[in-house]
Design a protein around this motif. Sequence first.
Motif, PDB file in Angstrom:
ATOM      1  N   TYR A  45    -122.230  14.517 -22.284  1.00  0.00           N
ATOM      2  CA  TYR A  45    -121.677  15.179 -23.232  1.00  0.00           C
ATOM      3  C   TYR A  45    -122.539  15.185 -24.484  1.00  0.00           C
ATOM      4  O   TYR A  45    -122.796  15.951 -25.150  1.00  0.00           O
ATOM      5  N   GLU A  46    -122.856  13.627 -24.894  1.00  0.00           N
ATOM      6  CA  GLU A  46    -123.733  13.283 -25.985  1.00  0.00           C
ATOM      7  C   GLU A  46    -124.915  13.914 -25.969  1.00  0.00           C
ATOM      8  O   GLU A  46    -125.611  14.487 -27.170  1.00  0.00           O
ATOM      9  N   ILE A  47    -125.556  13.936 -24.875  1.00  0.00           N
ATOM     10  CA  ILE A  47    -126.906  14.884 -24.667  1.00  0.00           C
ATOM     11  C   ILE A  47    -126.790  16.187 -24.801  1.00  0.00           C
ATOM     12  O   ILE A  47    -127.572  17.007 -25.595  1.00  0.00           O
ATOM     13  N   LEU A  48    -125.705  17.024 -24.335  1.00  0.00           N
ATOM     14  CA  LEU A  48    -125.269  18.175 -24.661  1.00  0.00           C
ATOM     15  C   LEU A  48    -125.294  18.435 -26.249  1.00  0.00           C
ATOM     16  O   LEU A  48    -125.754  19.655 -26.773  1.00  0.00           O
ATOM     17  N   VAL A  49    -124.756  17.585 -26.816  1.00  0.00           N
ATOM     18  CA  VAL A  49    -124.350  17.729 -28.261  1.00  0.00           C
ATOM     19  C   VAL A  49    -125.754  17.419 -29.129  1.00  0.00           C
ATOM     20  O   VAL A  49    -125.955  18.399 -30.058  1.00  0.00           O
ATOM     21  N   ARG A  50    -126.425  16.583 -28.702  1.00  0.00           N
ATOM     22  CA  ARG A  50    -127.667  16.475 -29.574  1.00  0.00           C
ATOM     23  C   ARG A  50    -128.519  17.560 -29.266  1.00  0.00           C
ATOM     24  O   ARG A  50    -129.239  18.218 -30.335  1.00  0.00           O
ATOM     25  N   LEU A  51    -128.690  18.001 -28.233  1.00  0.00           N
ATOM     26  CA  LEU A  51    -129.497  19.287 -27.963  1.00  0.00           C
ATOM     27  C   LEU A  51    -128.785  20.566 -28.431  1.00  0.00           C
ATOM     28  O   LEU A  51    -129.655  21.443 -29.226  1.00  0.00           O
ATOM     29  N   SER A  52    -127.646  20.686 -28.724  1.00  0.00           N
ATOM     30  CA  SER A  52    -127.167  21.760 -29.461  1.00  0.00           C
ATOM     31  C   SER A  52    -127.226  21.893 -30.870  1.00  0.00           C
ATOM     32  O   SER A  52    -127.265  22.796 -31.518  1.00  0.00           O
ATOM     33  N   GLU A  53    -127.429  20.680 -31.469  1.00  0.00           N
ATOM     34  CA  GLU A  53    -127.646  20.551 -32.789  1.00  0.00           C
ATOM     35  C   GLU A  53    -129.310  20.560 -33.340  1.00  0.00           C
ATOM     36  O   GLU A  53    -129.494  20.649 -34.594  1.00  0.00           O
ATOM     37  N   ALA A  54    -129.969  20.309 -32.348  1.00  0.00           N
ATOM     38  CA  ALA A  54    -131.460  20.506 -32.420  1.00  0.00           C
ATOM     39  C   ALA A  54    -132.038  21.856 -32.771  1.00  0.00           C
ATOM     40  O   ALA A  54    -131.435  23.006 -32.373  1.00  0.00           O
ATOM     41  N   PRO A  55    -132.915  22.133 -33.494  1.00  0.00           N
ATOM     42  CA  PRO A  55    -133.709  23.476 -33.717  1.00  0.00           C
ATOM     43  C   PRO A  55    -134.003  23.700 -32.571  1.00  0.00           C
ATOM     44  O   PRO A  55    -134.364  23.392 -31.559  1.00  0.00           O
ATOM     45  N   ASP A  56    -133.674  25.165 -31.985  1.00  0.00           N
ATOM     46  CA  ASP A  56    -133.841  25.907 -30.831  1.00  0.00           C
ATOM     47  C   ASP A  56    -132.975  25.173 -29.856  1.00  0.00           C
ATOM     48  O   ASP A  56    -133.488  25.659 -28.454  1.00  0.00           O
ATOM     49  N   ARG A  57    -132.155  24.430 -30.093  1.00  0.00           N
ATOM     50  CA  ARG A  57    -131.569  23.818 -28.925  1.00  0.00           C
ATOM     51  C   ARG A  57    -132.343  22.988 -27.881  1.00  0.00           C
ATOM     52  O   ARG A  57    -132.327  22.854 -26.863  1.00  0.00           O
ATOM     53  N   ARG A  58    -133.509  22.468 -28.596  1.00  0.00           N
ATOM     54  CA  ARG A  58    -134.592  21.646 -27.725  1.00  0.00           C
ATOM     55  C   ARG A  58    -135.295  20.514 -28.493  1.00  0.00           C
ATOM     56  O   ARG A  58    -135.019  20.424 -29.606  1.00  0.00           O
ATOM     57  N   MET A  59    -135.457  19.493 -27.516  1.00  0.00           N
ATOM     58  CA  MET A  59    -135.603  18.083 -27.999  1.00  0.00           C
ATOM     59  C   MET A  59    -136.815  17.537 -27.100  1.00  0.00           C
ATOM     60  O   MET A  59    -136.524  17.763 -26.073  1.00  0.00           O
ATOM     61  N   ARG A  60    -137.793  16.665 -27.576  1.00  0.00           N
ATOM     62  CA  ARG A  60    -138.500  16.126 -26.813  1.00  0.00           C
ATOM     63  C   ARG A  60    -137.680  15.039 -26.092  1.00  0.00           C
ATOM     64  O   ARG A  60    -136.881  14.390 -26.612  1.00  0.00           O
ATOM     65  N   MET A  61    -137.964  14.893 -24.939  1.00  0.00           N
ATOM     66  CA  MET A  61    -137.122  13.728 -24.097  1.00  0.00           C
ATOM     67  C   MET A  61    -137.341  12.317 -24.872  1.00  0.00           C
ATOM     68  O   MET A  61    -136.165  11.712 -24.788  1.00  0.00           O
ATOM     69  N   SER A  62    -138.340  12.082 -25.374  1.00  0.00           N
ATOM     70  CA  SER A  62    -138.556  10.688 -25.920  1.00  0.00           C
ATOM     71  C   SER A  62    -137.655  10.588 -27.187  1.00  0.00           C
ATOM     72  O   SER A  62    -136.795   9.624 -27.372  1.00  0.00           O
ATOM     73  N   GLU A  63    -137.545  11.749 -28.085  1.00  0.00           N
ATOM     74  CA  GLU A  63    -136.596  11.711 -29.082  1.00  0.00           C
ATOM     75  C   GLU A  63    -135.237  11.601 -28.779  1.00  0.00           C
ATOM     76  O   GLU A  63    -134.271  11.140 -29.416  1.00  0.00           O
ATOM     77  N   LEU A  64    -134.731  12.415 -27.466  1.00  0.00           N
ATOM     78  CA  LEU A  64    -133.425  12.627 -27.101  1.00  0.00           C
ATOM     79  C   LEU A  64    -133.007  11.143 -26.610  1.00  0.00           C
ATOM     80  O   LEU A  64    -132.061  11.006 -26.945  1.00  0.00           O
ATOM     81  N   ALA A  65    -134.129  10.345 -26.170  1.00  0.00           N
ATOM     82  CA  ALA A  65    -133.698   9.110 -25.618  1.00  0.00           C
ATOM     83  C   ALA A  65    -133.273   8.217 -26.771  1.00  0.00           C
ATOM     84  O   ALA A  65    -132.211   7.480 -26.531  1.00  0.00           O
ATOM     85  N   ASP A  66    -134.113   8.374 -27.684  1.00  0.00           N
ATOM     86  CA  ASP A  66    -133.747   7.515 -28.821  1.00  0.00           C
ATOM     87  C   ASP A  66    -132.633   8.138 -29.758  1.00  0.00           C
ATOM     88  O   ASP A  66    -131.912   7.063 -30.025  1.00  0.00           O
ATOM     89  N   ALA A  67    -132.286   9.341 -29.594  1.00  0.00           N
ATOM     90  CA  ALA A  67    -131.012   9.553 -30.303  1.00  0.00           C
ATOM     91  C   ALA A  67    -129.804   9.380 -29.696  1.00  0.00           C
ATOM     92  O   ALA A  67    -128.902   9.215 -30.298  1.00  0.00           O
ATOM     93  N   THR A  68    -129.985   9.076 -28.183  1.00  0.00           N
ATOM     94  CA  THR A  68    -128.640   8.887 -27.554  1.00  0.00           C
ATOM     95  C   THR A  68    -128.654   7.379 -27.421  1.00  0.00           C
ATOM     96  O   THR A  68    -127.653   6.922 -26.729  1.00  0.00           O
ATOM     97  N   GLY A  69    -129.753   6.591 -27.791  1.00  0.00           N
ATOM     98  CA  GLY A  69    -129.767   5.289 -27.451  1.00  0.00           C
ATOM     99  C   GLY A  69    -129.909   4.817 -26.018  1.00  0.00           C
ATOM    100  O   GLY A  69    -129.422   3.896 -25.369  1.00  0.00           O
ATOM    101  N   SER A  70    -130.461   5.771 -25.251  1.00  0.00           N
ATOM    102  CA  SER A  70    -130.697   5.688 -23.699  1.00  0.00           C
ATOM    103  C   SER A  70    -132.202   5.162 -23.554  1.00  0.00           C
ATOM    104  O   SER A  70    -133.088   5.634 -24.363  1.00  0.00           O
ATOM    105  N   SER A  71    -132.494   4.664 -22.467  1.00  0.00           N
ATOM    106  CA  SER A  71    -133.703   4.171 -21.867  1.00  0.00           C
ATOM    107  C   SER A  71    -134.321   5.520 -21.436  1.00  0.00           C
ATOM    108  O   SER A  71    -133.639   6.303 -21.055  1.00  0.00           O
ATOM    109  N   ARG A  72    -135.759   5.617 -21.542  1.00  0.00           N
ATOM    110  CA  ARG A  72    -136.438   6.954 -20.883  1.00  0.00           C
ATOM    111  C   ARG A  72    -135.891   6.902 -19.424  1.00  0.00           C
ATOM    112  O   ARG A  72    -135.704   8.115 -19.135  1.00  0.00           O
ATOM    113  N   SER A  73    -135.739   5.923 -18.384  1.00  0.00           N
ATOM    114  CA  SER A  73    -135.543   6.283 -17.328  1.00  0.00           C
ATOM    115  C   SER A  73    -133.992   6.816 -17.087  1.00  0.00           C
ATOM    116  O   SER A  73    -133.789   7.651 -16.195  1.00  0.00           O
TER     117      SER A  73
END
Length: 153
Positions: A45-73
Amino acid sequence: MGVMTRWLDPDEQRTWRAFLAASRALMDALDRELQRDAGMPHAYYEILVRLSEAPDRRMRMSELADATGSSRSRLSHAVSRLEAAGWVRREDCPTDRRGQIAVLTGAGFSTLAAAAPGHVEGVRRHLFDALSPAQVDQLRRISETLADHLTGS
């Protein structure tokens, strides 16, 4: 000569255990409700929220990992599951051949829009309804202090 252990005093021990119990119980309740109502865990859910709030509903995977406090893998695994559900798609990054961009699909946005009211009601019911306005303010300030301390902000 080892470093002396700074054991918790009884008040600190009670506070630590209460914080741990409350954090676990809150996240477990929200996770259960999102799984039941939207077919996904809170992390997705948090991943979907972050994407929904990003410009054009898109984010680099590395930024999305940082934003959600998740490891890349872990993020990559979650995005694979979200792709299989049709809620997210990956695109190659035009400026970095190794980079990838996660994009929220229309179906993903619809799923999020359907899940959000129930989730927000759960957060309100499980967290805010139990606290006074002064406690909400204290919780926010304590949480910001801890987040800054732990992330080095």
